[in-house]
Design a protein around this motif. Structure first.
Motif, PDB file in Angstrom:
ATOM      1  N   GLY A  50     -25.211  17.434 -79.858  1.00 31.75           N
ATOM      2  CA  GLY A  50     -25.171  18.869 -80.501  1.00 31.75           C
ATOM      3  C   GLY A  50     -25.312  19.881 -79.125  1.00 31.75           C
ATOM      4  O   GLY A  50     -25.578  21.079 -79.434  1.00 31.75           O
ATOM      5  N   LEU A  51     -25.500  19.515 -77.858  1.00 29.28           N
ATOM      6  CA  LEU A  51     -25.610  20.080 -76.856  1.00 29.28           C
ATOM      7  C   LEU A  51     -24.502  20.854 -76.403  1.00 29.28           C
ATOM      8  O   LEU A  51     -23.292  20.044 -76.707  1.00 29.28           O
ATOM      9  CB  LEU A  51     -26.403  19.190 -75.772  1.00 29.28           C
ATOM     10  CG  LEU A  51     -27.644  18.703 -75.893  1.00 29.28           C
ATOM     11  CD1 LEU A  51     -28.232  18.105 -74.622  1.00 29.28           C
ATOM     12  CD2 LEU A  51     -28.748  20.079 -76.268  1.00 29.28           C
ATOM     13  N   SER A  52     -24.375  21.994 -75.619  1.00 34.52           N
ATOM     14  CA  SER A  52     -23.256  22.432 -74.894  1.00 34.52           C
ATOM     15  C   SER A  52     -22.780  21.459 -73.808  1.00 34.52           C
ATOM     16  O   SER A  52     -23.532  20.512 -73.333  1.00 34.52           O
ATOM     17  CB  SER A  52     -23.312  23.738 -74.678  1.00 34.52           C
ATOM     18  OG  SER A  52     -24.366  23.830 -73.455  1.00 34.52           O
ATOM     19  N   LYS A  53     -21.491  21.679 -73.319  1.00 41.77           N
ATOM     20  CA  LYS A  53     -21.171  20.888 -72.138  1.00 41.77           C
ATOM     21  C   LYS A  53     -22.071  20.988 -71.021  1.00 41.77           C
ATOM     22  O   LYS A  53     -22.546  20.082 -70.446  1.00 41.77           O
ATOM     23  CB  LYS A  53     -19.741  21.020 -71.607  1.00 41.77           C
ATOM     24  CG  LYS A  53     -18.592  20.612 -72.439  1.00 41.77           C
ATOM     25  CD  LYS A  53     -17.253  21.077 -72.189  1.00 41.77           C
ATOM     26  CE  LYS A  53     -16.929  20.151 -71.175  1.00 41.77           C
ATOM     27  NZ  LYS A  53     -15.399  20.025 -70.858  1.00 41.77           N
ATOM     28  N   TYR A  54     -22.606  22.342 -70.557  1.00 38.62           N
ATOM     29  CA  TYR A  54     -23.372  22.703 -69.715  1.00 38.62           C
ATOM     30  C   TYR A  54     -24.617  21.977 -69.862  1.00 38.62           C
ATOM     31  O   TYR A  54     -25.206  21.532 -68.878  1.00 38.62           O
ATOM     32  CB  TYR A  54     -23.363  24.271 -69.642  1.00 38.62           C
ATOM     33  CG  TYR A  54     -24.303  24.760 -68.403  1.00 38.62           C
ATOM     34  CD1 TYR A  54     -24.105  24.535 -67.299  1.00 38.62           C
ATOM     35  CD2 TYR A  54     -25.728  25.235 -68.804  1.00 38.62           C
ATOM     36  CE1 TYR A  54     -24.965  25.020 -66.032  1.00 38.62           C
ATOM     37  CE2 TYR A  54     -26.484  25.499 -67.807  1.00 38.62           C
ATOM     38  CZ  TYR A  54     -26.092  25.385 -66.456  1.00 38.62           C
ATOM     39  OH  TYR A  54     -26.840  25.877 -65.689  1.00 38.62           O
ATOM     40  N   GLU A  55     -25.144  22.108 -71.003  1.00 36.39           N
ATOM     41  CA  GLU A  55     -26.667  21.462 -71.406  1.00 36.39           C
ATOM     42  C   GLU A  55     -26.767  20.188 -71.205  1.00 36.39           C
ATOM     43  O   GLU A  55     -27.678  19.524 -70.886  1.00 36.39           O
ATOM     44  CB  GLU A  55     -27.169  21.979 -72.717  1.00 36.39           C
ATOM     45  CG  GLU A  55     -27.300  23.466 -72.748  1.00 36.39           C
ATOM     46  CD  GLU A  55     -27.389  23.824 -74.407  1.00 36.39           C
ATOM     47  OE1 GLU A  55     -28.422  24.725 -74.733  1.00 36.39           O
ATOM     48  OE2 GLU A  55     -26.935  23.133 -75.144  1.00 36.39           O
ATOM     49  N   PHE A  56     -25.730  19.444 -71.658  1.00 39.07           N
ATOM     50  CA  PHE A  56     -25.550  18.008 -71.542  1.00 39.07           C
ATOM     51  C   PHE A  56     -25.589  17.542 -69.914  1.00 39.07           C
ATOM     52  O   PHE A  56     -26.327  16.716 -69.738  1.00 39.07           O
ATOM     53  CB  PHE A  56     -24.509  17.248 -72.337  1.00 39.07           C
ATOM     54  CG  PHE A  56     -24.619  15.839 -72.484  1.00 39.07           C
ATOM     55  CD1 PHE A  56     -25.734  15.375 -73.126  1.00 39.07           C
ATOM     56  CD2 PHE A  56     -23.498  14.910 -71.932  1.00 39.07           C
ATOM     57  CE1 PHE A  56     -25.854  13.857 -73.103  1.00 39.07           C
ATOM     58  CE2 PHE A  56     -23.691  13.578 -72.076  1.00 39.07           C
ATOM     59  CZ  PHE A  56     -24.660  13.068 -72.749  1.00 39.07           C
ATOM     60  N   GLY A  57     -24.658  18.317 -69.239  1.00 40.53           N
ATOM     61  CA  GLY A  57     -24.593  18.015 -67.907  1.00 40.53           C
ATOM     62  C   GLY A  57     -25.877  18.196 -67.227  1.00 40.53           C
ATOM     63  O   GLY A  57     -26.127  17.384 -66.485  1.00 40.53           O
ATOM     64  N   LEU A  58     -26.600  19.298 -67.452  1.00 41.88           N
ATOM     65  CA  LEU A  58     -27.929  19.326 -66.926  1.00 41.88           C
ATOM     66  C   LEU A  58     -28.933  18.349 -67.394  1.00 41.88           C
ATOM     67  O   LEU A  58     -29.674  17.899 -66.538  1.00 41.88           O
ATOM     68  CB  LEU A  58     -28.404  20.624 -67.364  1.00 41.88           C
ATOM     69  CG  LEU A  58     -27.948  22.260 -66.592  1.00 41.88           C
ATOM     70  CD1 LEU A  58     -28.804  23.225 -67.183  1.00 41.88           C
ATOM     71  CD2 LEU A  58     -28.403  21.992 -65.125  1.00 41.88           C
ATOM     72  N   LEU A  59     -28.713  17.914 -68.623  1.00 45.24           N
ATOM     73  CA  LEU A  59     -29.580  16.752 -69.002  1.00 45.24           C
ATOM     74  C   LEU A  59     -29.473  15.374 -68.132  1.00 45.24           C
ATOM     75  O   LEU A  59     -30.330  14.880 -67.772  1.00 45.24           O
ATOM     76  CB  LEU A  59     -29.520  16.679 -70.366  1.00 45.24           C
ATOM     77  CG  LEU A  59     -30.157  15.344 -71.266  1.00 45.24           C
ATOM     78  CD1 LEU A  59     -31.933  15.557 -70.974  1.00 45.24           C
ATOM     79  CD2 LEU A  59     -29.734  15.186 -72.557  1.00 45.24           C
ATOM     80  N   LEU A  60     -28.080  15.137 -67.951  1.00 48.15           N
ATOM     81  CA  LEU A  60     -27.733  14.265 -67.099  1.00 48.15           C
ATOM     82  C   LEU A  60     -28.378  14.146 -65.711  1.00 48.15           C
ATOM     83  O   LEU A  60     -29.033  13.131 -65.161  1.00 48.15           O
ATOM     84  CB  LEU A  60     -25.994  13.636 -67.121  1.00 48.15           C
ATOM     85  CG  LEU A  60     -25.596  13.564 -68.556  1.00 48.15           C
ATOM     86  CD1 LEU A  60     -24.132  13.114 -68.372  1.00 48.15           C
ATOM     87  CD2 LEU A  60     -26.352  11.998 -69.004  1.00 48.15           C
ATOM     88  N   SER A  61     -28.148  15.284 -65.196  1.00 53.77           N
ATOM     89  CA  SER A  61     -28.458  15.600 -63.898  1.00 53.77           C
ATOM     90  C   SER A  61     -30.111  15.393 -63.752  1.00 53.77           C
ATOM     91  O   SER A  61     -30.440  14.701 -62.785  1.00 53.77           O
ATOM     92  CB  SER A  61     -28.139  17.089 -63.558  1.00 53.77           C
ATOM     93  OG  SER A  61     -28.329  17.252 -62.166  1.00 53.77           O
ATOM     94  N   ARG A  62     -30.711  16.064 -64.669  1.00 55.19           N
ATOM     95  CA  ARG A  62     -32.213  15.980 -64.707  1.00 55.19           C
ATOM     96  C   ARG A  62     -32.670  14.321 -64.732  1.00 55.19           C
ATOM     97  O   ARG A  62     -33.838  14.067 -64.087  1.00 55.19           O
ATOM     98  CB  ARG A  62     -32.869  16.637 -65.829  1.00 55.19           C
ATOM     99  CG  ARG A  62     -33.073  18.077 -65.370  1.00 55.19           C
ATOM    100  CD  ARG A  62     -33.754  18.821 -66.398  1.00 55.19           C
ATOM    101  NE  ARG A  62     -33.314  18.735 -67.872  1.00 55.19           N
ATOM    102  CZ  ARG A  62     -32.659  19.505 -68.421  1.00 55.19           C
ATOM    103  NH1 ARG A  62     -32.223  20.635 -68.181  1.00 55.19           N
ATOM    104  NH2 ARG A  62     -32.373  19.293 -69.839  1.00 55.19           N
ATOM    105  N   ARG A  63     -31.980  13.551 -65.243  1.00 54.02           N
ATOM    106  CA  ARG A  63     -32.157  12.147 -65.458  1.00 54.02           C
ATOM    107  C   ARG A  63     -31.618  11.198 -64.367  1.00 54.02           C
ATOM    108  O   ARG A  63     -31.671   9.985 -64.407  1.00 54.02           O
ATOM    109  CB  ARG A  63     -32.070  11.524 -66.660  1.00 54.02           C
ATOM    110  CG  ARG A  63     -32.888  12.428 -67.652  1.00 54.02           C
ATOM    111  CD  ARG A  63     -32.506  11.671 -69.235  1.00 54.02           C
ATOM    112  NE  ARG A  63     -33.185  12.509 -70.155  1.00 54.02           N
ATOM    113  CZ  ARG A  63     -33.599  11.726 -71.405  1.00 54.02           C
ATOM    114  NH1 ARG A  63     -33.122  10.767 -71.888  1.00 54.02           N
ATOM    115  NH2 ARG A  63     -34.122  12.549 -72.286  1.00 54.02           N
TER     116      ARG A  63
END
Length: 83
Positions: A50-63
């Protein structure tokens, strides 16, 4: 078709996540794990969270999870850019 998972009460109670946030957090964890294993595409994993493309990309980056970028992702980006 939808899938329902049953989490035993003792496990749900042991989670260090407020009860009101458990479903959302579990969906995010599932989506990230399936994306990292290349079971789900970026778009479908993002949809699950349910995240935006930007938010999901950031989440992957943080991990520190690298983006998989193939023809399907290219098409998703082209469609997104055209809208």
């Amino acid at each position: 078709m939808s899938i329902q998972l049953e989490i035993p009460d003792v496990v749900a109670q042991a989670m260090r996540i407020p009860r009101s946030e458990q479903e959302r957090e579990l969906l995010i964890e599932l989506a990230v794990a399936l994306y990292a294993r290349d079971i789900l595409s970026f778009g479908k994993a993002r949809e699950l969270t349910g995240l935006s493309k930007y938010e999901f990309g950031l989440l992957l980056s943080r991990r520190s999870i690298p983006r998989h970028y193939g023809p399907e992702e290219l098409q998703d980006d082209l469609t997104y850019a055209g809208s």
